[in-house]
Design a protein around this motif. Structure first.
Motif: not given
Length: 124
Positions: A5-7, A70-78, A95-102, A104-108
């Protein structure tokens, strides 16, 4: 099956969101990790330092390139990862849907292909 799960979420610090929000986030992630562990699915978890501490390495035309940050020019971070071992993708998604950061962000959710254990590569 193992899934990572990548936050991904907007990078923030105490100055930008406040100490109270940082403490609430830390408590939420501690509770989440405890729930994963209690369910017997947690294999590892990592909280990453800010993206400003990263260095990106690539090779282009046979030349090693090293870039601070970081390589990616993005507002989000891993921001961190959880490695879980669950029966199937549906369980990993739950389980990914239960991650707190889901919220305010995304969980890959990415299945593991191989892992390195005791000196050798093995199917995950």
């Amino acid at each position: 099956m193992r899934y990572t799960l990548l936050l991904h979420y907007p990078e923030a610090d105490e100055q930008s969101i406040g100490r109270e929000a940082i403490e609430a986030g830390m408590a939420a992630f501690a509770s989440y990790a405890e729930a994963l562990d209690a369910a017997g699915v947690l294999r590892s978890a990592e909280v990453l330092q800010p993206s400003s501490a990263s260095t990106t390495v690539s090779t282009r035309d046979g030349e090693l390139r090293i870039q601070d940050g970081p390589f990616a020019d993005t507002k989000d971070q891993l921001g961190g990862t959880f490695v879980i071992d669950v029966p199937d993708l549906d369980a990993a998604l739950d389980w990914a849907g239960r991650a707190p950061s889901a919220t305010w962000g995304a969980v890959e959710v990415r299945p593991s292909a191989v892992r390195f254990v005791d000196g050798s590569w093995r199917p995950a």
